[in-house]
Design a protein around this motif. Structure first.
Motif, PDB file in Angstrom:
ATOM      1  N   PHE A  13      61.287  51.804   7.179  1.00  0.00           N
ATOM      2  CA  PHE A  13      62.583  51.127   7.270  1.00  0.00           C
ATOM      3  C   PHE A  13      63.638  52.045   7.884  1.00  0.00           C
ATOM      4  CE2 PHE A  13      66.693  49.990   5.388  1.00  0.00           C
ATOM      5  CZ  PHE A  13      66.792  48.661   5.778  1.00  0.00           C
ATOM      6  N   THR A  14      63.518  53.352   7.646  1.00  0.00           N
ATOM      7  CA  THR A  14      64.497  54.295   8.163  1.00  0.00           C
ATOM      8  C   THR A  14      64.243  54.643   9.624  1.00  0.00           C
ATOM      9  OG1 THR A  14      64.710  55.243   5.946  1.00  0.00           O
ATOM     10  CG2 THR A  14      65.556  56.546   7.771  1.00  0.00           C
ATOM     11  N   LEU A  15      62.971  54.792  10.015  1.00  0.00           N
ATOM     12  CA  LEU A  15      62.652  55.287  11.350  1.00  0.00           C
ATOM     13  C   LEU A  15      62.601  54.190  12.412  1.00  0.00           C
ATOM     14  CD1 LEU A  15      59.890  57.943  10.585  1.00  0.00           C
ATOM     15  CD2 LEU A  15      62.330  58.298  10.992  1.00  0.00           C
ATOM     16  N   VAL A  16      62.348  52.942  12.011  1.00  0.00           N
ATOM     17  CA  VAL A  16      62.253  51.873  13.007  1.00  0.00           C
ATOM     18  C   VAL A  16      63.535  51.720  13.823  1.00  0.00           C
ATOM     19  CG1 VAL A  16      62.130  49.352  13.232  1.00  0.00           C
ATOM     20  CG2 VAL A  16      60.371  50.571  11.973  1.00  0.00           C
ATOM     21  N   PRO A  17      64.742  51.752  13.234  1.00  0.00           N
ATOM     22  CA  PRO A  17      65.946  51.659  14.079  1.00  0.00           C
ATOM     23  C   PRO A  17      66.062  52.795  15.093  1.00  0.00           C
ATOM     24  CG  PRO A  17      66.485  51.176  11.806  1.00  0.00           C
ATOM     25  CD  PRO A  17      65.082  51.690  11.809  1.00  0.00           C
ATOM     26  N   PHE A  18      65.669  54.009  14.683  1.00  0.00           N
ATOM     27  CA  PHE A  18      65.718  55.119  15.632  1.00  0.00           C
ATOM     28  C   PHE A  18      64.727  54.915  16.770  1.00  0.00           C
ATOM     29  CE2 PHE A  18      67.428  57.007  11.755  1.00  0.00           C
ATOM     30  CZ  PHE A  18      68.556  57.653  12.249  1.00  0.00           C
ATOM     31  N   TYR A  19      63.540  54.427  16.447  1.00  0.00           N
ATOM     32  CA  TYR A  19      62.578  54.149  17.504  1.00  0.00           C
ATOM     33  C   TYR A  19      63.095  53.057  18.433  1.00  0.00           C
ATOM     34  CZ  TYR A  19      58.345  52.617  19.869  1.00  0.00           C
ATOM     35  OH  TYR A  19      57.434  52.252  20.836  1.00  0.00           O
ATOM     36  N   TRP A  20      63.770  52.074  17.878  1.00  0.00           N
ATOM     37  CA  TRP A  20      64.295  50.986  18.695  1.00  0.00           C
ATOM     38  C   TRP A  20      65.355  51.493  19.675  1.00  0.00           C
ATOM     39  CZ3 TRP A  20      61.418  46.926  18.720  1.00  0.00           C
ATOM     40  CH2 TRP A  20      61.869  45.731  19.285  1.00  0.00           C
ATOM     41  N   ILE A  21      66.191  52.431  19.216  1.00  0.00           N
ATOM     42  CA  ILE A  21      67.194  53.022  20.103  1.00  0.00           C
ATOM     43  C   ILE A  21      66.517  53.807  21.221  1.00  0.00           C
ATOM     44  CG2 ILE A  21      69.065  54.707  20.216  1.00  0.00           C
ATOM     45  CD1 ILE A  21      69.866  53.873  17.416  1.00  0.00           C
ATOM     46  N   LEU A  22      65.513  54.625  20.844  1.00  0.00           N
ATOM     47  CA  LEU A  22      64.783  55.377  21.874  1.00  0.00           C
ATOM     48  C   LEU A  22      64.081  54.442  22.848  1.00  0.00           C
ATOM     49  CD1 LEU A  22      63.202  58.240  19.725  1.00  0.00           C
ATOM     50  CD2 LEU A  22      64.981  58.474  21.466  1.00  0.00           C
ATOM     51  N   LEU A  23      63.573  53.327  22.350  1.00  0.00           N
ATOM     52  CA  LEU A  23      62.870  52.371  23.215  1.00  0.00           C
ATOM     53  C   LEU A  23      63.807  51.810  24.275  1.00  0.00           C
ATOM     54  CD1 LEU A  23      60.276  50.721  23.764  1.00  0.00           C
ATOM     55  CD2 LEU A  23      61.144  49.020  22.134  1.00  0.00           C
ATOM     56  N   PHE A  24      64.983  51.367  23.870  1.00  0.00           N
ATOM     57  CA  PHE A  24      65.931  50.809  24.844  1.00  0.00           C
ATOM     58  C   PHE A  24      66.480  51.876  25.777  1.00  0.00           C
ATOM     59  CE2 PHE A  24      66.138  47.229  21.882  1.00  0.00           C
ATOM     60  CZ  PHE A  24      66.175  46.154  22.768  1.00  0.00           C
ATOM     61  N   ALA A  25      66.600  53.122  25.288  1.00  0.00           N
ATOM     62  CA  ALA A  25      67.175  54.178  26.113  1.00  0.00           C
ATOM     63  C   ALA A  25      66.196  54.710  27.148  1.00  0.00           C
ATOM     64  CB  ALA A  25      67.673  55.317  25.236  1.00  0.00           C
ATOM     65  N   LEU A  26      64.877  54.649  26.866  1.00  0.00           N
ATOM     66  CA  LEU A  26      63.896  55.291  27.733  1.00  0.00           C
ATOM     67  C   LEU A  26      63.106  54.323  28.608  1.00  0.00           C
ATOM     68  CD1 LEU A  26      62.446  57.976  25.280  1.00  0.00           C
ATOM     69  CD2 LEU A  26      64.137  58.301  27.098  1.00  0.00           C
ATOM     70  N   ARG A  27      63.089  53.037  28.268  1.00  0.00           N
ATOM     71  CA  ARG A  27      62.312  52.124  29.104  1.00  0.00           C
ATOM     72  C   ARG A  27      63.188  51.563  30.220  1.00  0.00           C
ATOM     73  NH1 ARG A  27      61.382  46.832  25.136  1.00  0.00           N
ATOM     74  NH2 ARG A  27      63.497  45.957  25.343  1.00  0.00           N
ATOM     75  N   PRO A  28      62.599  51.171  31.341  1.00  0.00           N
ATOM     76  CA  PRO A  28      63.390  50.663  32.473  1.00  0.00           C
ATOM     77  C   PRO A  28      64.145  49.385  32.109  1.00  0.00           C
ATOM     78  CG  PRO A  28      61.146  51.213  33.150  1.00  0.00           C
ATOM     79  CD  PRO A  28      61.170  51.263  31.652  1.00  0.00           C
ATOM     80  N   ALA A  29      65.209  49.128  32.841  1.00  0.00           N
ATOM     81  CA  ALA A  29      66.011  47.928  32.614  1.00  0.00           C
ATOM     82  C   ALA A  29      65.180  46.685  32.914  1.00  0.00           C
ATOM     83  CB  ALA A  29      67.262  47.957  33.491  1.00  0.00           C
ATOM     84  N   GLY A  30      65.288  45.701  32.066  1.00  0.00           N
ATOM     85  CA  GLY A  30      64.547  44.458  32.221  1.00  0.00           C
ATOM     86  C   GLY A  30      63.172  44.468  31.613  1.00  0.00           C
ATOM     87  N   SER A  31      62.688  45.608  31.151  1.00  0.00           N
ATOM     88  CA  SER A  31      61.366  45.693  30.538  1.00  0.00           C
ATOM     89  C   SER A  31      61.416  45.180  29.106  1.00  0.00           C
ATOM     90  CB  SER A  31      60.855  47.133  30.569  1.00  0.00           C
ATOM     91  OG  SER A  31      59.623  47.251  29.883  1.00  0.00           O
ATOM     92  N   THR A  32      60.321  44.566  28.680  1.00  0.00           N
ATOM     93  CA  THR A  32      60.202  44.068  27.308  1.00  0.00           C
ATOM     94  C   THR A  32      59.057  44.742  26.563  1.00  0.00           C
ATOM     95  OG1 THR A  32      58.802  42.244  28.079  1.00  0.00           O
ATOM     96  CG2 THR A  32      61.185  41.827  27.911  1.00  0.00           C
ATOM     97  N   ALA A  33      58.551  45.835  27.093  1.00  0.00           N
ATOM     98  CA  ALA A  33      57.428  46.528  26.460  1.00  0.00           C
ATOM     99  C   ALA A  33      57.871  47.173  25.158  1.00  0.00           C
ATOM    100  CB  ALA A  33      56.870  47.592  27.403  1.00  0.00           C
TER     101      ALA A  33
END
Length: 300
Positions: A50-70
């Motif tokens: 529960f604590t780490l999922v939000p951090f992973y979500w932030i890293l996911l949006f920050a590191l994946r290309p724009a428009g990607s849904t991976a």
């Protein structure tokens, strides 16, 4: 008939043997050791997830290309960081936030150190009332200070200046910092200062040589609170700074969100830029911080 000599020479009754503690059965476990490991690790794992999922979500949006849904940031890109640092002026915001946070840390620590020493070592008539006023000030939300502080800074022509934010942050942090510092100073025996006076030191030299080194954990704890609060505070920077070149990171994050759309990649990258300095600071001072908390929790 029994004579006194016979009573005196009669052998004393043997004392009952002392009871030896019964050895515990080998391999016997205590009650809390019998709890299944799954009952411990499962709640901890859920909390960690529960604590780490939000951090992973932030890293996911920050590191994946724009428009990607991976759900995995691959291939990774740093375009969002470059965008917020250059196009969104986060380099300037970062510099302003560092200036405000570091200056607030220094001013809060110095003033709280002087006030805390006075509260811990001197007795004066309004001491109880002053302590009560410091405690009551913690119940006042910062939003209530905006209007009077804005009027004061407007009269002093300090609107749109970093100095106004530093003064507001310092005033807001001083009451709690002064109370904490006074508690740390009370834990230092007064006899150490008296011994320094006997050796020829004045009050200031005795405090600098004897007391101040012992307050290092407490000063780090108080300074870290002042730094983090000044770094993350939003209202004072929003109200007192109108020029974009003088804004801070929290205000800059707010500019990434509009009523029409939100650039999630840029917002996530800006959030990481805002969080990394605080994480790095706490990673280096965590040992001192824990020591300061434990020292302030015990009255010597």
């Amino acid at each position: 008939m029994i004579t006194k000599d016979a009573v005196a020479t009669a052998p004393a009754a043997p004392a009952p043997p002392a009871k030896t503690p019964r050895p515990s059965a080998p391999g016997k476990r205590r009650a809390w050791d019998e709890v299944p490991r799954s009952h411990i690790y499962l709640p901890l794992g859920c909390y960690l997830l529960f604590t780490l999922v939000p951090f992973y979500w932030i890293l996911l949006f920050a590191l994946r290309p724009a428009g990607s849904t991976a759900l995995v940031p691959w291939p990774m890109t740093l375009d969002h960081f470059g965008k917020v640092w250059t196009e969104r002026s986060f380099g300037t915001y970062f510099q302003n936030s560092v200036i405000i946070a570091v200056t607030t840390l220094v001013m809060t620590t110095l003033v709280a150190l002087a006030g805390g020493y006075a509260l811990a070592r001197f007795d004066f008539r309004i001491k109880r009332g002053f302590l009560l006023a410091l405690l009551c000030s913690q119940f006042v939300p910062g939003a209530l200070l905006l209007v009077p502080l804005f009027q004061i800074f407007a009269e002093l022509r300090m609107i749109n200046s970093l100095v106004s934010v530093v003064i507001a942050e310092t005033v807001f942090q001083l009451p709690l910092s002064m109370i904490l510092i006074s508690g740390f100073i009370r834990n230092v025996p007064y006899s150490l200062e008296e011994a320094a006076w006997v050796d020829g030191c004045n009050r200031f030299d005795a405090f600098r040589i004897v007391v101040l080194p012992l307050l290092r954990p407490g000063l780090i704890a108080v300074g870290s609170f002042a730094f983090v609060h000044a770094w993350n505070h939003f209202l004072f920077a929003l109200m007192f700074l109108s020029d974009q070149s003088k804004q801070t990171i929290p205000v800059g994050l707010n500019t990434l969100m509009s009523s029409d759309s939100v650039d999630l990649g840029a917002l996530a990258a800006g959030g990481i830029v805002a969080a990394v300095p605080v994480v790095v600071v706490f990673a280096f001072i965590q040992g001192w911080l824990i020591t300061g908390f434990s020292a302030g929790a015990v009255k010597g």
